[in-house]
Design a protein around this motif. Structure first.
Motif, PDB file in Angstrom:
ATOM      1  N   GLY A 290       0.814  -1.214   0.000  1.00 20.43           N
ATOM      2  CA  GLY A 290       0.000   0.000   0.000  1.00 20.43           C
ATOM      3  C   GLY A 290       0.845   1.260   0.000  1.00 20.43           C
ATOM      4  N   GLY A 291       1.906   1.270   0.802  1.00 19.68           N
ATOM      5  CA  GLY A 291       2.791   2.420   0.843  1.00 19.68           C
ATOM      6  C   GLY A 291       3.551   2.615  -0.453  1.00 19.68           C
ATOM      7  N   LEU A 292       3.962   1.515  -1.068  1.00 21.16           N
ATOM      8  CA  LEU A 292       4.683   1.618  -2.333  1.00 21.16           C
ATOM      9  C   LEU A 292       3.774   2.083  -3.461  1.00 21.16           C
ATOM     10  N   PHE A 293       2.532   1.612  -3.491  1.00 22.67           N
ATOM     11  CA  PHE A 293       1.588   2.134  -4.501  1.00 22.67           C
ATOM     12  C   PHE A 293       1.459   3.654  -4.357  1.00 22.67           C
ATOM     13  N   ALA A 294       1.254   4.126  -3.126  1.00 18.79           N
ATOM     14  CA  ALA A 294       1.138   5.565  -2.910  1.00 18.79           C
ATOM     15  C   ALA A 294       2.414   6.278  -3.329  1.00 18.79           C
ATOM     16  N   GLY A 295       3.550   5.697  -2.978  1.00 17.67           N
ATOM     17  CA  GLY A 295       4.820   6.327  -3.291  1.00 17.67           C
ATOM     18  C   GLY A 295       5.077   6.461  -4.777  1.00 17.67           C
TER      19      GLY A 295
ATOM     20  N   ARG B 216      -9.984  10.639   5.674  1.00 19.02           N
ATOM     21  CA  ARG B 216      -9.233  11.887   5.570  1.00 19.02           C
ATOM     22  C   ARG B 216      -9.337  12.638   6.899  1.00 19.02           C
ATOM     23  N   PHE B 217      -8.196  13.112   7.404  1.00 17.72           N
ATOM     24  CA  PHE B 217      -8.139  13.859   8.665  1.00 17.72           C
ATOM     25  C   PHE B 217      -7.195  15.042   8.442  1.00 17.72           C
ATOM     26  N   GLY B 218      -7.735  16.157   8.006  1.00 22.46           N
ATOM     27  CA  GLY B 218      -6.877  17.291   7.678  1.00 22.46           C
ATOM     28  C   GLY B 218      -5.986  16.965   6.497  1.00 22.46           C
ATOM     29  N   ARG B 219      -4.682  16.948   6.731  1.00 26.74           N
ATOM     30  CA  ARG B 219      -3.711  16.626   5.688  1.00 26.74           C
ATOM     31  C   ARG B 219      -3.255  15.167   5.738  1.00 26.74           C
ATOM     32  N   VAL B 220      -4.039  14.337   6.399  1.00 25.06           N
ATOM     33  CA  VAL B 220      -3.717  12.919   6.562  1.00 25.06           C
ATOM     34  C   VAL B 220      -4.768  12.075   5.842  1.00 25.06           C
ATOM     35  N   ALA B 221      -4.305  11.045   5.120  1.00 23.27           N
ATOM     36  CA  ALA B 221      -5.213  10.123   4.424  1.00 23.27           C
ATOM     37  C   ALA B 221      -4.850   8.691   4.772  1.00 23.27           C
ATOM     38  N   LEU B 222      -5.859   7.860   5.023  1.00 25.18           N
ATOM     39  CA  LEU B 222      -5.665   6.424   5.238  1.00 25.18           C
ATOM     40  C   LEU B 222      -5.891   5.679   3.929  1.00 25.18           C
ATOM     41  N   VAL B 223      -5.015   4.719   3.633  1.00 27.78           N
ATOM     42  CA  VAL B 223      -5.171   3.906   2.421  1.00 27.78           C
ATOM     43  C   VAL B 223      -4.959   2.433   2.748  1.00 27.78           C
ATOM     44  N   GLY B 224      -5.353   1.574   1.809  1.00 29.16           N
ATOM     45  CA  GLY B 224      -5.121   0.142   1.938  1.00 29.16           C
ATOM     46  C   GLY B 224      -5.758  -0.455   3.173  1.00 29.16           C
ATOM     47  N   ASP B 225      -5.046  -1.431   3.786  1.00 30.36           N
ATOM     48  CA  ASP B 225      -5.573  -2.148   4.940  1.00 30.36           C
ATOM     49  C   ASP B 225      -5.617  -1.305   6.210  1.00 30.36           C
ATOM     50  N   ALA B 226      -5.073  -0.101   6.181  1.00 29.20           N
ATOM     51  CA  ALA B 226      -5.218   0.794   7.332  1.00 29.20           C
ATOM     52  C   ALA B 226      -6.633   1.348   7.428  1.00 29.20           C
ATOM     53  N   ALA B 227      -7.378   1.272   6.306  1.00 31.02           N
ATOM     54  CA  ALA B 227      -8.735   1.832   6.262  1.00 31.02           C
ATOM     55  C   ALA B 227      -9.805   0.750   6.157  1.00 31.02           C
ATOM     56  N   PHE B 228      -9.722  -0.057   5.112  1.00 28.17           N
ATOM     57  CA  PHE B 228     -10.662  -1.158   4.894  1.00 28.17           C
ATOM     58  C   PHE B 228      -9.867  -2.429   4.617  1.00 28.17           C
ATOM     59  N   ILE B 229     -10.289  -3.525   5.213  1.00 32.11           N
ATOM     60  CA  ILE B 229      -9.690  -4.824   4.899  1.00 32.11           C
ATOM     61  C   ILE B 229     -10.741  -5.671   4.197  1.00 32.11           C
ATOM     62  N   PRO B 230     -10.667  -5.813   2.881  1.00 30.20           N
ATOM     63  CA  PRO B 230     -11.605  -6.699   2.197  1.00 30.20           C
ATOM     64  C   PRO B 230     -11.230  -8.157   2.490  1.00 30.20           C
TER      65      PRO B 230
END
Length: 383
Positions: free
Chosen positions: A16-21, A301-315
């Motif tokens: 997830g971090g690498l996709f964002a990066g 989304r929390f101000g300038r913070v965004a959750l992605v991947g398994d930090a937000a939803f785990i399918p």
């Protein structure tokens, strides 16, 4: 794409971090990834089903889409005797966690990937966001992305007490070197997606790249997954206690499964699995186990913070969408930033609703598939 002078902080250095990066770099951002583990990450999951979102992320980032995995041309369903009862022509590409991680890590500049960095706090103003780490260092940027998985520190800072839930069953998993399987079983399973279903359980297998990402015939691996129900209160703690006696959060990696748990799993296989699947389990030297989890969040989304991947939803894994959802989160984020002239606040305003809807849709679909697979005959194991 020219530089924007914008800087992103990514917490979590897995897929997830690498996709964002790679996606944010593709639109001109400077990106630094901070991973809590001091070691090079390796596969904790084995195989993955390739989805269009991953291909699109690679296309946008300029990563080659050739030789990503192993093609399965057919889908087979077996009966208890191991006879093929149903054949379907379904061409799918199957890959490995290691292959996707390796491709993205090699594409992402090493000097911007930092291991051994454990996040402890986040502070932000209307103009910037700062991450503080356990080693006393801090870093400030325009955007912080929480891609730190099911046990996300970023999520815990903004949604305290909001965590994953156990779904009622686990996935036993294993990898078998291609040459280690008997020829008859290998001929049936090679380059096919093969399923065996029985009440309250099912098992599946497919071929993936080898340990070193090899796609060469004879150097690949058979990857199998077997879903088994365990009661959360009375059984799960024992399953998640490793061979050193340490209780793990939600998974036990290869080589650390307690001998009595492994023996119990193999005995259940002897009783329930058809010969081809039993051969796979028998040939597996280091099986591992993962709890199946549910997680959804009310906001990403929390101000300038965004959750992605398994930090937000785990399918649930039946959707084959965990990795592709992380890719989709990153694609949509990069698109929103580009459309909104790299202004973080309006971009996140535009990005969040669609990602929440996508996560919720996958959650509901996974819940339905899991209920049908595992709980049609009550909640226990079938004997």
């Amino acid at each position: 794409m020219g530089k924007t002078q914008k800087q992103a902080i990514v917490i979590g250095g897995s897929l997830g971090g690498l996709f964002a990066g790679i996606l944010l770099r593709s639109i001109g951002w400077t990106v630094d990834i901070y991973e809590r583990s001091p070691h090079v990450l390796n596969s904790r999951g084995g195989g993955l089903v390739m989805q269009p979102e991953v291909l699109e992320a690679f296309r946008q980032a300029g990563i080659s889409q050739k030789d990503l995995g192993v093609v399965a041309h057919e889908r087979y369903y077996l009966d208890r005797q191991g006879t093929v009862t149903q054949r379907m022509n379904t061409r799918q590409t199957l890959t490995s966690w290691n292959r996707l991680y390796g491709l993205m890590q090699r594409h992402f500049p090493g000097e911007h990937y930092h291991g051994g960095k454990r996040l402890t706090d986040i502070q932000q103003t209307p103009e910037a966001v700062t991450a503080q780490f356990a080693d006393g260092t801090s870093v400030t940027g325009d955007l912080l992305i929480g891609a730190d998985g099911p046990s996300s520190t970023v999520r815990s800072l903004f949604l305290p007490g909001h965590t994953y839930r156990y779904a009622g069953y686990v996935a036993y998993r294993g990898l078998v070197e291609e040459r280690a399987l008997d020829p008859e079983t290998a001929a049936l399973l090679t380059e096919r997606f093969v399923f065996f279903q029985f009440p309250n359980s099912h098992m599946l297998q497919y071929v993936i790249p080898g340990e070193d990402e090899s796609l060469t015939l004879g150097e690949r691996r058979f990857n199998w997954v077997w879903y088994v129900n365990y009661d959360e209160a009375t059984e799960l703690p024992r399953i998640l206690t490793d061979k050193a006696g340490q209780r793990r959060d939600y998974s036990i990696p290869p080589g650390l499964l307690a001998p009595e748990v492994e023996q119990e799993m193999r005995a259940y296989g002897d009783a329930m699995l058809p010969p081809p699947m039993l051969s796979l389990v028998a040939a597996t030297q280091e099986p591992f186990v993962q709890s199946i989890l549910d997680l959804d969040v009310p906001q990403m989304r929390f101000g300038r913070v965004a959750l992605v991947g398994d930090a937000a939803f785990i399918p649930r894994p039946h959707t084959a969408a965990g990795t592709s959802k992380a890719a989709a989160n990153a694609i949509a984020l990069a698109t929103a930033l580009r459309v909104h002239n790299h202004e973080v606040s309006p971009a996140l305003d535009a990005w969040e609703p669609g990602q929440l809807a996508h996560g919720e849709q996958l959650r509901q679909h996974g819940y339905f598939l899991g209920k049908r697979s595992q709980f049609t005959h009550g909640v226990g194991r079938y004997h």
